[in-house]
Each structure stands twice: as C-alpha cells, then as structure tokens.
Motif scaffolding. Sequence first.
Motif, short mmCIF file in Angstrom:
data_model
loop_
_atom_site.label_atom_id
_atom_site.label_comp_id
_atom_site.label_asym_id
_atom_site.label_seq_id
_atom_site.Cartn_x
_atom_site.Cartn_y
_atom_site.Cartn_z
N LEU A 1 14.38 11.28 65.95
CA LEU A 1 15.17 10.80 66.97
C LEU A 1 14.55 10.46 68.29
CD1 LEU A 1 18.36 12.80 66.09
CD2 LEU A 1 18.02 10.51 65.73
N LYS A 2 13.52 11.31 68.50
CA LYS A 2 12.66 10.98 69.76
C LYS A 2 11.92 9.96 69.71
CE LYS A 2 12.44 16.14 71.02
NZ LYS A 2 11.58 17.17 71.08
N SER A 3 11.27 9.56 68.60
CA SER A 3 10.17 8.74 68.70
C SER A 3 10.81 7.08 68.50
CB SER A 3 9.40 8.52 67.25
OG SER A 3 10.24 8.49 66.07
N GLY A 4 11.97 6.95 68.57
CA GLY A 4 12.43 5.54 68.76
C GLY A 4 12.79 4.82 67.75
N ALA A 5 13.00 3.43 67.71
CA ALA A 5 13.45 2.68 66.53
C ALA A 5 12.29 2.50 65.49
CB ALA A 5 13.86 1.34 67.18
N ARG A 6 10.91 2.39 66.12
CA ARG A 6 10.07 2.17 65.40
C ARG A 6 9.72 3.15 64.37
NH1 ARG A 6 7.09 -2.59 66.86
NH2 ARG A 6 7.61 -2.99 68.97
N GLY A 7 9.76 4.34 64.69
CA GLY A 7 9.54 5.39 63.69
C GLY A 7 8.24 5.91 63.78
N SER A 8 7.86 7.25 63.45
CA SER A 8 6.59 7.82 63.37
C SER A 8 5.66 7.36 62.32
CB SER A 8 6.71 9.34 63.64
OG SER A 8 7.41 9.83 62.46
N GLY A 9 6.23 7.64 60.93
CA GLY A 9 5.46 7.00 59.99
C GLY A 9 4.12 7.73 59.65
N GLY A 10 3.88 8.99 60.00
CA GLY A 10 2.56 9.60 59.88
C GLY A 10 2.22 9.80 58.55
N GLY A 11 3.44 10.53 57.90
CA GLY A 11 3.21 10.92 56.41
C GLY A 11 3.36 9.95 55.57
N LEU A 12 4.33 8.87 56.09
CA LEU A 12 4.43 7.70 55.12
C LEU A 12 3.27 6.95 55.14
CD1 LEU A 12 8.05 6.65 55.84
CD2 LEU A 12 7.38 8.06 54.11
N ALA A 13 2.70 6.75 56.40
CA ALA A 13 1.41 5.96 56.46
C ALA A 13 0.14 6.52 55.34
CB ALA A 13 0.79 5.91 57.73
N ARG A 14 0.16 7.69 55.15
CA ARG A 14 -0.82 8.13 54.31
C ARG A 14 -0.67 7.94 52.78
NH1 ARG A 14 -0.61 12.31 58.09
NH2 ARG A 14 0.90 13.54 57.10
N VAL A 15 0.77 7.85 52.38
CA VAL A 15 1.17 7.68 51.19
C VAL A 15 0.89 6.05 50.82
CG1 VAL A 15 3.22 7.54 49.43
CG2 VAL A 15 2.84 9.38 51.17
N ARG A 16 1.12 5.30 52.04
CA ARG A 16 0.89 3.87 51.68
C ARG A 16 -0.34 3.57 51.58
NH1 ARG A 16 4.15 3.36 56.16
NH2 ARG A 16 2.74 2.53 57.50
N LYS A 17 -1.38 4.12 52.34
CA LYS A 17 -2.80 4.06 52.05
C LYS A 17 -3.22 4.26 50.58
CE LYS A 17 -3.94 4.14 57.14
NZ LYS A 17 -4.57 4.84 58.00
N THR A 18 -2.67 5.49 50.45
CA THR A 18 -3.11 5.88 48.92
C THR A 18 -2.73 4.77 47.84
OG1 THR A 18 -2.68 8.22 49.64
CG2 THR A 18 -2.69 7.77 47.21
#
Length: 816
Positions: free
Chosen positions: A402-419
Amino acid sequence: MSLNDFRYSARALIKNPAFSSLAIITIALGIGANTSIVTAVNGVLLKSFSFPEAERLVVVTGVSKSLSDMGVSYPDYLDWRAEQRVFVDLAARFPAGGIITGIGEPERVFGRYVTASFFSTLRIQPQIGRFFGEDEDKAGAARVMVISDALWRRCFNADPAVIGREINFNGASWTIIGVLPANFDFYGRSNGNNDLFLPIIGTFGKERFVNDRGSHPCQVIARLRPGVSEHQAEVAMNTIAAQLAAQYPATNTGMTVEVHSLLRDFVGEESKALLVTSAGAILVLLIACANVANLTLARASTREREIAVRLAVGGSRWQIVRLLLSESLLIALIGGALGVLLAFLAVQAFKSIGADVIARIDEIGVNVPVLIFSAGTIFLATVLFGLLPAWKAAHVNVEQALKSGARGSGGGLARVRKTLIVSELTLALMLLIGASLLVKSFWKLMDVNPGFDPTHVQTFRLRLPDFKYDNPDMAIRAVKELRRRIGELPGVIRIGITSGIPLGRIDEESYWLEGQPEPANELQWPAVLSFFVDENLCRTLGIPLLAGRVLSERDTDDTPPVVLVDDQFVRENFGGEVHAALGRRLRFKGKNEPWLEIVGVVGHVTHYGLEEHARGEVYRPWLQVRQTMDNLDFHYLRAMDFAVKTAGEPNSYLPAIKAELRKVDNDLPLGNVQTLEERLRNSTATRRFNLGLISTFALLALALSAVGLYGVMSYGVNQRTTEIGIRMAIGAQPKDVLKLILREGLVLAVVGTLLGAAGALALTRFLSSVLFGVSAIDPAIYLSASALLLVVAIAACFWPARRASAIQPLEALRYE
C-alpha cells in the motif's frame, strides 16, 4: 472456484488483451506440440494391432554369429512347434509376389506364403468364406488362396460370389476360398504384403525347402501362453535350440533364438526417433508453462496494490489464490482448446508428409485417450504456471504494497521471475543443442557416398509368372528381349539388370573363402550381400572398377563360374589390398555350390541405406544362376530389377518402356517403379521427417525463451522507472543505464547457457542412439548453440534496455 471467479477472471483477461493473447498462444503451442506427438506415439508405438490380445503376439527368430536375424528353416520350425510349451501356437511365413491376370489389366500383387496355423495364431475369422486347413498345406494339394478385403474390392467389386472363383496368379489357376476382414492389420495396413495368402507347403512342396535345415527362409510368429513373458519364452526356445544343435551340429551349432513383440519388430528403429521428438515436445511445454508463469508473475507484481487492498478490506488469502488460479485455468482451457485444434492440423500434416516414412502413420488420430492426455496436460499446465504466481501474490506484504504505490515492489516476485527465465533458457539450449546435433548428423549422412550415381536412372522390377515361365531358358529369353528393346529406345543411354537394385531387395548369404580355416559348421560362416547382375549394371549405376575386370556377356553356364567383390569385402578378408583378392576363390553355403573365382573388385554400394553398417558384397553373373542354384530354383531370373540410364527425366520414358513390355508379354506389369534418386531420397525420409519436427520445436523454444526474457526485462524496467530516473538525475548517462540493463539480462542468459550445456551433456547417452557420424558432445555444436542463445538473449534485452536509457528523470520522478 466459483462461477463468479471465472466471470471476474474473464473480465480481467479481456481488459489485458496483450497479456491474455500472448499467454493463450504460448500455452496453445506447448499443448499442441505435445498432443500431436503423443498422438503419433500412441498410434505408432502404443496402439496394438487389431487382433485379440495382440500384446501376446511375438516374433521368434534365429540368430547366428554372422546373421542377426537369419530367419528359420522349415524343419526347425516344425521341431519348435512340436517341442515348445510356452506358446499357444506358432506359424511360419515368407513373402510372396506375383502377377494376377484375367481380371482386366495385369496387376502386380504381394502377399505371404503361410502355414495353416497362421490365421488361428492371429485369432481372426474370414469376412466371407473360410481359411485353408492343414490338409491343404501339403505337397500336391489343390491350389487355394485367401485374399485381402482391399484386393476383393479393387479387383472383384466386393462380389460375395468371389468364393470358389478361379484366378490366374503367376501363370497358374488358383481357387479363392476366403476374404480377410476389412480391419486386418498385419504389420499395418500401409504394409503392402497383404494382398493374398497362400499355403506354404502346398505351393512350395519341394524337398529342398521341406528338408533343408541349412536354408532359413521362414519368419515365425507365435502367441504367448497366458502368464508367460517374452524372456521366459526366449529361455525355453533357446533350450530347444541347444537340443537341435546337438542333434544337427552341421547346420544348427551356434544358432540361438530371440523372442520379441510383433509390434517392436514392425516399428523397429522408428521408436527411438519418436521418443527423442517426444522429449523435445515435453521441453517445449515446460518452456511454455515457465513463460506464462513469468507473464503471470510480472502481471501480479503490477497488481500488488489491488491485491493488498482486497486483503486489507477483509478478503482471505485463499480467495486471492482461488481468483488467480481461475485466471490461470481459463488461460489453460482456452489455450488447450486451441492447442488441440493445432494438434488436429499437425496430425493431418504428419499423415501427409510421413505416409511413406513412419510405420502405421496413416492410422494415427486424435482419439479419446489422446484427448484425456490433453486434459491432463491442461490441468498440469494450470498447476505449473498458475500455482506459484497465485501463492506468491496472495502472500504480498499488505503494508509495504500500500505504501509503494501502483507499480508494486515486486522484490520477491522478481527473483522468482529470474529463476523461471533461467529455467527457460536452460531447457531451450538443451533442445537447441539436440536439434543442432541432429542437423549436423543429417548433413554428415548426406555426405556419405552411396557408391553409385543415381542421376537419371529409372528402376523397376520385371516379375515373370512362375508357371508360365517354368524353365530358365524361357525366363532368360524374356529378360534379354525386354533389355534389348528398352536399350534401343531413343534417349536410353545404358540398361543393366540385377537381382537387387540398391536400396531395394537384399539377399544375405554365408560364404567360405578358399584357404581360410573352415568353421565347424555353416552357421559360423561369415555373411555377405549377394546379387546376380548382368555385364552392364556397374557401368549403368556408375559403380567404379578398382581392380581386375567387370563381368562379361561371355560369363555363362558354359564358362567357369566367376564373381566380383567390393572393396568392403576386400577390407574384411584381404586387409584392403584389392589386387590380393584377384584369383582367389569362394563358395556359398549349399551342398552343390561351386567354387567362384574373384575376377574383379568394385566400389562398395550402400544397399541397406546411407547409415548402414557396411557388409561385403559380391556380384555373380546372372547367366550363371543355374550353376549356383543347382537347377532347383531359379526364382532370381523371374524377378529381376532393371536400371535404365536416360538422357532426360527418367519418368518420361515409362510409357515407352511399358509399350515395349507389352510387345514381350502383354500380361506383364511393371513393379516397384522408382527413380534411383527417389530411392535415395526415401532412404533418409524418416530422419528428415524427425529432424524437421525437432528443429521446429527447438526454434519454438528459442522464440518462447526470447519472449520470456523480453517480458522479464520489460516489466523490470517498468518497476524500476523511479530508480532509473534517480540514477539519471544524479549524473548517470543513457549509455550507463543501457549497459546496466543489458548486463542484468546477460547474466541470466549466461547462467541459463551454462546450465543448459550441462543438461545437454547429461542427455548424451540418450542422443547417441539417433546420431550418425557426430559425437553427442561435439564442442562446435555446444559452442555455436550457446552463442546463438546468447545473441538472441541480448537482442531480447536490447529493446527494454534502450527504453530504460530513454527515461526522462523529471517524468520518472513525477509519480513520487
């Protein structure tokens, strides 16, 4: 999942057409590839023949030191049948060919001579009429035959009154007593030897055939008793073989027995190629699932705020998982349906392209078992690409999102996507290396010298009716007359005749070279390919003479018997010294076989095919056939292959050739008509067919991986817009940002390349069985495939990197 979940999911997918279309098409390609290949594997390798309990039908064959599959002598077959206890019954057969006349145009037909037990072993019943019995399978019995449904309809318009009708086959009158069922499928309907079935002894009731244990013309099929395995049957039959070897040491010592399924015997080496292609299709499906999972994760990262709001207002994590899984299932269902449609189209293409390439390919179809497999694949795809994104998205940190805005943080998801993208690249490189090895293998095969010049050579077989041409002189006169007439046609450069044209009929015989220690029994003699040819064949086919002389028209029954050998024979027996073979003598297995003097050495011809394991070859003068056949059987003279070298396109000469044939005998058709170039092309058709499939899968995998990498980098740039704007605001140049994004993509590509190369190395044993002239660990292939993957990966990363370098700092920071 409720109906409301699916309604919401459908609206969400419609609002994101780019994501939805790409995901659906990706899944459709993966499921379509797998469904089409599974259809082929099911129809060719898994589907039983249309006989009751067909899985219990086996082939029982003799094996010796020199011949891996030498067939069975008729006396051995009778002993096997009397002594065995592991089969319900056994039946013997061997090919039959001839000409049917008196029913319109003469027709060349193919069938089998079989024992009366053949039909009961297969457990089939006639469509009309009856099958012949044991009393009709004896010397001197009336000539009776059973015909196929196809021949019945083709030549007799499916007339039930055909039973009892006389038919002229090979110059003699035969009585039709039965018609096989329409679904009769012995070795597949595409196999041509199903036109007619004749009693094996009633036709060939000759002392040489009935009593000669040294001749092995029969192929034996059997039906296993319930509870008996192939291995158990093989052990039992080898016990009988050992007893026969002790009883008949001169002919049976060293002979063993092999038992394997009828289906395996028919499909043969094609099973390996189909399994390799199946592995490629599975890799494509996994890449497709990883790709869609990546797209779903990327989309989920942009929906973190939406999901956080749902959770903040009381929604449960299970509801979020259920909602996102319903989207994945909807994508899988639509993509799966489209994939099945693609499979239908692909199967039709398989049947068209592979009609003369893959055994039983004409019988494949998308049926209920295949559709069940497709449904299972759709469910698996949903789990593979839907569960992880749904789980990760449902466990988002609400406060942070909710703090990070519309774009989303995606930190954990980004690692999964790279994997996932690394996994895609790994699988793509494995498939790319496999396809590259097959391509190089194919080109190596194309570089093989066939040993003959196929340019402008028309080939066909002249089959003379047995009972009309019942002595050698008549057969020789007919063959000579046709050869003369064709040779005088305008545009015909040269004409030769042989008992086996290259890539056609093959005869193996055991021989003994004079001066070498004679083996203890004939089964231990080495084997060679043996052909009867005229004096023109070598020149017609461009087979080079390496030493000595070629055969002459003066090599007849009235002159000493001679023979040509090829350089492979010389390597096997004389260390490659071609002149050392001249003047030496050999003889073939048989009581009255004469000694043959080697008068010339010619080049080796690939009679089996370009990827054959070379075996020595000998060529005997066709006019000396009576010396070598002991005047008991001159069937070679009644079935000679013609090779006609022409100045123009070979097929254009066929009408003139047929006209000359009618002048020799109006009841003779041409058989096995093919140009030599067609024979050569068809010999590599199976490999070419499978190469096309696996190469298509490899290119598809490469494209999907590139799309996946592009998607990951693009979403990464979107999420890092603020970060990139700050970098550029404090002094970073566009080229620095370009390098940063490219470097991140290149790291993923390098890791995927290293893992892919390691995975391909692990599969080398599996690949080696389908390669020709290429090592499964060929460094050039590994390096070139890896380089191609890296180039494609860099290209996929370039556009997101270029877009990132064009970000304006003020525009990027305006959202903060």
